[in-house]
Design an enzyme around this catalytic site. Structure first.
Site, mmCIF file in Angstrom:
data_model
loop_
_atom_site.group_PDB
_atom_site.id
_atom_site.type_symbol
_atom_site.label_atom_id
_atom_site.label_comp_id
_atom_site.label_asym_id
_atom_site.label_seq_id
_atom_site.Cartn_x
_atom_site.Cartn_y
_atom_site.Cartn_z
ATOM 1 N N GLY A 153 1.723 -7.896 -19.626
ATOM 2 C CA GLY A 153 0.946 -7.814 -18.335
ATOM 3 C C GLY A 153 0.736 -6.333 -17.875
ATOM 4 O O GLY A 153 0.977 -5.397 -18.781
ATOM 5 N N GLY A 213 -1.033 -3.676 -14.504
ATOM 6 C CA GLY A 213 -1.314 -3.346 -12.943
ATOM 7 C C GLY A 213 -2.204 -2.333 -12.989
ATOM 8 O O GLY A 213 -2.649 -1.923 -13.778
ATOM 9 N N GLY A 214 -2.209 -1.817 -11.676
ATOM 10 C CA GLY A 214 -3.099 -0.637 -11.385
ATOM 11 C C GLY A 214 -2.612 0.675 -11.887
ATOM 12 O O GLY A 214 -3.380 1.693 -12.131
ATOM 13 N N MET A 215 -1.185 0.731 -12.084
ATOM 14 C CA MET A 215 -0.660 2.001 -12.746
ATOM 15 C C MET A 215 -0.013 2.067 -14.280
ATOM 16 O O MET A 215 0.218 3.102 -14.704
ATOM 17 C CB MET A 215 0.340 2.501 -11.749
ATOM 18 C CG MET A 215 1.600 1.491 -11.675
ATOM 19 S SD MET A 215 2.818 2.155 -10.449
ATOM 20 C CE MET A 215 3.602 3.295 -11.383
ATOM 21 N N ASP A 230 7.240 -0.821 -1.918
ATOM 22 C CA ASP A 230 6.153 -1.548 -2.472
ATOM 23 C C ASP A 230 6.655 -3.026 -2.500
ATOM 24 O O ASP A 230 6.249 -3.623 -3.631
ATOM 25 C CB ASP A 230 5.567 -1.059 -3.680
ATOM 26 C CG ASP A 230 4.436 -1.640 -4.146
ATOM 27 O OD1 ASP A 230 3.567 -1.895 -3.434
ATOM 28 O OD2 ASP A 230 3.761 -1.540 -5.336
#
Length: 564
Positions: A19, A21-23, A140
């Protein structure tokens, strides 16, 4: 050509990507020290160049690692080469590997049944209730950070990591660039103000809204536009978008999405209780719902929205010319209203938020889960608390580390009070019994008595061993294994494989049968037919294949050559 697997800190093997994500990117991994599968999140190289972010990332991950709850994905470890000059590892976090489906994928697949919606939100609130009591705000909460396991349980991820992101960003635009969406921001997050646990409750309200309607309450062309709606606009009740949504949940959603944190539920426990009560409760009337909307969002929210938009435009557009000598009337009334709200908020805070006085002799039990027992005793000694050690098995906590305390972390106790520390002795094991040579029924009972499970039973033809006798076991005798381990067996079938002996001499065929522990019974049929040699097997009483050990096999042969 194979490459050597990457290993972080000499302990964590990095396997395939599962997986991103943005970070950060998330990889399946393996803890070589404890021998267990883990998930490894490795920080994006661009963010890793920011020293301040790396520090917050590491500290918050360490704080999250001290939380242990069934609804929270455990953080086991974190690493950063900035703290170890001898290492060139990127910043990483080692987490519990959870198998399941992201809540955002469940929502994307179509309408979510009401029972599942309630269970998912209740699981999120259960996790938040624990984390907030431990002093950790998630910041978040969104469907992309919630995993649903195959048995329907909720696991909330990325505790503490979101805080590192938001603390290292100065504007909404920068923050949304990292996190990837502003759809779940609380108004105070959107305005860049300090946040507390009630920001998580707002985000949970957005998730509940999306589960009920299939969309977020606020949508726009850019993250800034969405964040602005969180601050100024009134959400449409879920029943106006989905007539199948229970009307009793409308007040719950509206309360959770209140702009003012003080008008939301005070904590996750109250949110859960209200949600449970609403499921069995009656839907409010249109008048009652209108009164609640007016209370939470103002009698004329559109007017407030237009005023706020005008102020925002005036503050950013330097080309607009002033058309009057004094300040605009809207500015005056907006200023008066803002001052009144600020005064009311301060008075409310003074009256309701004064912290209770704690006696100076009181001590708060620290969070010692997964801390070495000697360190835990030293920490309690520094607080003038007595420690008592109790051993227990654990499949999650390493041997010698604390599994739990009594009283639990966060509880206030008096100086000198006793705190029981439960220390892991490692995973519980049982000894595999010696079952080779046993009859199958006896072996099955021996395994059950030892707390083991009988698995596959494979039969093998062995002429020297009686039928149903254990020949081999998948687990060696006296091995220490976990309770419930499946043990596969190979047992004697009690049969042997007989091949076609036609054409063999009678002596050779007899020897073959004796070697298979079968009984040969030669039958002389007298004169041989044309083309058949004397003293050779013409046929057998048993067909080729598996036959029971000890069986009698007739060997028919002729002993006299044909006349003439």
């Amino acid at each position: 050509m194979s490459t050597e697997p990457r290993v972080l800190a000499g302990r964590y093997r990095v396997d395939e990507l599962i997986g991103h994500g943005g970070m950060a990117k998330v990889y399946r991994g393996y803890d070589l020290t404890l021998g267990r599968e883990v998930a490894i999140k490795i920080l994006d190289p661009d963010l890793a160049r920011d020293t301040a972010f790396r520090t917050r990332f590491r500290l918050e991950a360490q704080a999250a690692s001290r939380m242990s709850h069934p609804s929270i994905v455990r953080v086991f470890d974190a690493g950063d080469s900035a703290a170890d000059a001898s290492s060139d590892d990127p910043p990483y976090i080692v987490m519990e590997l959870v198998k399941g489906t992201l809540l955002k994928d469940i929502i994307a697949a179509g309408p979510v049944p009401l029972d599942d919606t309630i269970r998912y939100v209740d699981g999120i609130l259960e996790a938040l209730n624990y984390s907030h009591r431990a002093g950790v705000v998630h910041r978040d909460i969104k469907p992309g950070n919630v995993m649903v396991t195959p048995d329907g349980k909720v696991k909330v991820m990325d505790f503490g990591i979101a805080r590192a992101v938001s603390d290292s960003s100065s504007t909404v635009a920068e923050t949304t660039q990292i996190i990837g969406t502003a759809a779940y921001f609380s108004p105070e997050q959107a305005k860049g103000e300090p946040v507390d646990a009630r920001a998580d409750l707002y985000s949970t309200g957005v998730v509940l809204y999306e589960l009920l309607t299939g969309r977020q309450p606020f949508r726009g062309e850019s993250p800034v536009a969405v964040a602005y709606q969180h601050v100024s606009e009134t959400p449409v009740p879920p029943t106006e978008l989905n007539e199948d949504s229970p009307g009793a949940l409308d007040p719950i959603v509206l309360r959770a999405l209140a702009k003012d944190p003080y008008q939301r539920y005070p904590d996750a426990a109250h949110f859960r209780s209200a949600l449970d009560a609403a499921v069995a409760g009656e839907a409010p009337t249109r008048k009652q719902l209108g009164a609640l909307t007016s209370e939470l969002y103002g009698a004329n929210p559109r007017q407030a929205q237009e005023t706020a938009r005008s102020l925002r435009q005036l503050s950013t557009d330097t080309t607009m010319a002033r058309t009057q000598s004094g300040p605009p009337v809207a500015w005056i009334w907006a200023g008066v209203a803002l001052l009144a709200v600020l005064i009311a908020s301060v008075l409310f805070w003074v009256v309701t938020m004064r912290p209770p006085e704690v006696p100076q002799t009181a001590r708060v039990v620290p969070d010692l889960v997964d801390v070495a027992s000697d360190r835990a005793q030293a920490d309690l000694a520094e607080l003038d608390l007595e420690a008592k050690l109790v051993l227990e098995t654990s499949s999650d906590i390493a041997e010698g580390n604390v599994t739990r305390t009594d009283p639990q972390a966060g509880v206030a106790v008096a100086k000198g009070d006793l705190v029981t520390i439960y220390v892991s002795t490692g995973q519980e094991t049982v000894t595999v019994p010696a079952i080779e040579g046993m009859a199958l029924d006896a072996a099955r009972q021996a395994l059950a008595d030892a707390g083991l499970e009988l698995g596959t039973v494979i039969q093998r033809n062995e002429p020297e061993i009686a039928g149903d006798t254990v020949i081999e076991s998948s687990q060696p005798a006296d091995a220490e294994v976990a309770p419930g381990t499946v043990v596969n067996l190979v047992v004697a079938s009690g049969k042997v494989t007989l091949r076609n002996l036609s054409g063999f001499t009678i002596d050779a065929a007899t020897a073959e049968l004796e070697g298979l522990k079968l009984i040969a019974s030669p039958i002389d049929q007298g004169e041989c037919a044309a083309g058949v040699a004397p003293n050779t097997v013409i046929s057998m009483s048993a067909a080729p294949g598996d036959v029971p050990v000890g069986s009698t096999v007739e060997l028919r042969f002729c002993s006299t050559a044909p006349a003439g």
